[in-house]
Design a protein around this motif. Sequence first.
Motif, PDB file in Angstrom:
ATOM      1  N   GLY A 200       0.835  -1.191   0.000  1.00 34.69           N
ATOM      2  CA  GLY A 200       0.000   0.000   0.000  1.00 34.69           C
ATOM      3  C   GLY A 200       0.868   1.238   0.000  1.00 34.69           C
ATOM      4  O   GLY A 200       2.072   1.153  -0.217  1.00 34.69           O
ATOM      5  N   GLU A 201       0.248   2.386   0.240  1.00 35.95           N
ATOM      6  CA  GLU A 201       0.981   3.649   0.207  1.00 35.95           C
ATOM      7  C   GLU A 201       2.119   3.719   1.210  1.00 35.95           C
ATOM      8  O   GLU A 201       3.151   4.312   0.943  1.00 35.95           O
ATOM      9  CB  GLU A 201       0.021   4.815   0.469  1.00 35.95           C
ATOM     10  N   LYS A 202       1.936   3.143   2.389  1.00 36.91           N
ATOM     11  CA  LYS A 202       2.950   3.241   3.433  1.00 36.91           C
ATOM     12  C   LYS A 202       3.316   1.877   4.020  1.00 36.91           C
ATOM     13  O   LYS A 202       3.649   1.762   5.191  1.00 36.91           O
ATOM     14  CB  LYS A 202       2.474   4.179   4.546  1.00 36.91           C
ATOM     15  N   GLU A 203       3.281   0.853   3.177  1.00 40.60           N
ATOM     16  CA  GLU A 203       3.652  -0.481   3.642  1.00 40.60           C
ATOM     17  C   GLU A 203       4.455  -1.198   2.565  1.00 40.60           C
ATOM     18  O   GLU A 203       3.910  -1.637   1.552  1.00 40.60           O
ATOM     19  CB  GLU A 203       2.411  -1.296   4.014  1.00 40.60           C
TER      20      GLU A 203
ATOM     21  N   THR B  63       9.035  -4.522   7.476  1.00 35.91           N
ATOM     22  CA  THR B  63       8.201  -3.558   6.770  1.00 35.91           C
ATOM     23  C   THR B  63       8.752  -2.158   6.964  1.00 35.91           C
ATOM     24  O   THR B  63       9.212  -1.806   8.044  1.00 35.91           O
ATOM     25  CB  THR B  63       6.757  -3.619   7.317  1.00 35.91           C
ATOM     26  N   SER B  64       8.690  -1.352   5.909  1.00 34.45           N
ATOM     27  CA  SER B  64       9.113   0.051   5.949  1.00 34.45           C
ATOM     28  C   SER B  64       7.943   0.931   5.535  1.00 34.45           C
ATOM     29  O   SER B  64       7.006   0.477   4.875  1.00 34.45           O
ATOM     30  CB  SER B  64      10.285   0.285   4.995  1.00 34.45           C
ATOM     31  N   LYS B  65       8.019   2.204   5.903  1.00 32.76           N
ATOM     32  CA  LYS B  65       6.941   3.145   5.576  1.00 32.76           C
ATOM     33  C   LYS B  65       7.098   3.784   4.207  1.00 32.76           C
ATOM     34  O   LYS B  65       6.174   4.418   3.717  1.00 32.76           O
ATOM     35  CB  LYS B  65       6.850   4.234   6.646  1.00 32.76           C
TER      36      LYS B  65
ATOM     37  N   MET C 162       9.431   3.423   0.142  1.00 33.30           N
ATOM     38  CA  MET C 162      10.245   2.585  -0.743  1.00 33.30           C
ATOM     39  C   MET C 162      11.743   2.767  -0.487  1.00 33.30           C
ATOM     40  O   MET C 162      12.494   1.799  -0.463  1.00 33.30           O
ATOM     41  CB  MET C 162       9.910   2.892  -2.208  1.00 33.30           C
ATOM     42  N   ASN C 163      12.187   4.011  -0.284  1.00 35.02           N
ATOM     43  CA  ASN C 163      13.617   4.253  -0.061  1.00 35.02           C
ATOM     44  C   ASN C 163      14.130   3.520   1.172  1.00 35.02           C
ATOM     45  O   ASN C 163      15.220   2.943   1.148  1.00 35.02           O
ATOM     46  CB  ASN C 163      13.899   5.755   0.058  1.00 35.02           C
ATOM     47  N   ALA C 164      13.374   3.534   2.249  1.00 35.10           N
ATOM     48  CA  ALA C 164      13.784   2.830   3.466  1.00 35.10           C
ATOM     49  C   ALA C 164      13.839   1.324   3.229  1.00 35.10           C
ATOM     50  O   ALA C 164      14.742   0.638   3.723  1.00 35.10           O
ATOM     51  CB  ALA C 164      12.838   3.169   4.609  1.00 35.10           C
ATOM     52  N   ALA C 165      12.888   0.795   2.474  1.00 34.09           N
ATOM     53  CA  ALA C 165      12.869  -0.637   2.171  1.00 34.09           C
ATOM     54  C   ALA C 165      14.091  -1.039   1.341  1.00 34.09           C
ATOM     55  O   ALA C 165      14.729  -2.055   1.607  1.00 34.09           O
ATOM     56  CB  ALA C 165      11.580  -1.000   1.439  1.00 34.09           C
ATOM     57  N   ILE C 166      14.439  -0.221   0.364  1.00 30.02           N
ATOM     58  CA  ILE C 166      15.618  -0.486  -0.468  1.00 30.02           C
ATOM     59  C   ILE C 166      16.883  -0.402   0.375  1.00 30.02           C
ATOM     60  O   ILE C 166      17.779  -1.245   0.261  1.00 30.02           O
ATOM     61  CB  ILE C 166      15.654   0.489  -1.664  1.00 30.02           C
ATOM     62  N   GLU C 167      16.967   0.594   1.232  1.00 26.82           N
ATOM     63  CA  GLU C 167      18.133   0.745   2.104  1.00 26.82           C
ATOM     64  C   GLU C 167      18.303  -0.469   3.012  1.00 26.82           C
ATOM     65  O   GLU C 167      19.415  -0.933   3.244  1.00 26.82           O
ATOM     66  CB  GLU C 167      18.003   2.012   2.941  1.00 26.82           C
TER      67      GLU C 167
END
Length: 84
Positions: free
Chosen positions: A49-52, A64-66, A68-73
């Motif tokens: 979703g937008e923040k998941e 889980t990250s809020k 996309m950039n945090a998830a990639i990092e």
Amino acid sequence: MVDEVKGLKKNKEIEVHSEETTRTINGKTYPVTELYIGKKQIGAVLSYGEKEFQSFADDENLGTSKNMNAAIETIIRRWNLHEQ
């Protein structure tokens, strides 16, 4: 002091590229961003979703990250720790 500096590795730049795809889970299709270094896949981010954003490396769920950039990092940090 000079001997200590000689033992340190220099940071070398790596190029990470992404490919967009989709995955169907329980009948619902989600966008997925797959991350690669060269031809090797280092992880994937599934957008719920937008923040998941769920990060995966191999079969490991990295959380889980809020955004996309945090998830990639998260994936790149895990790769730096385990693959080099």
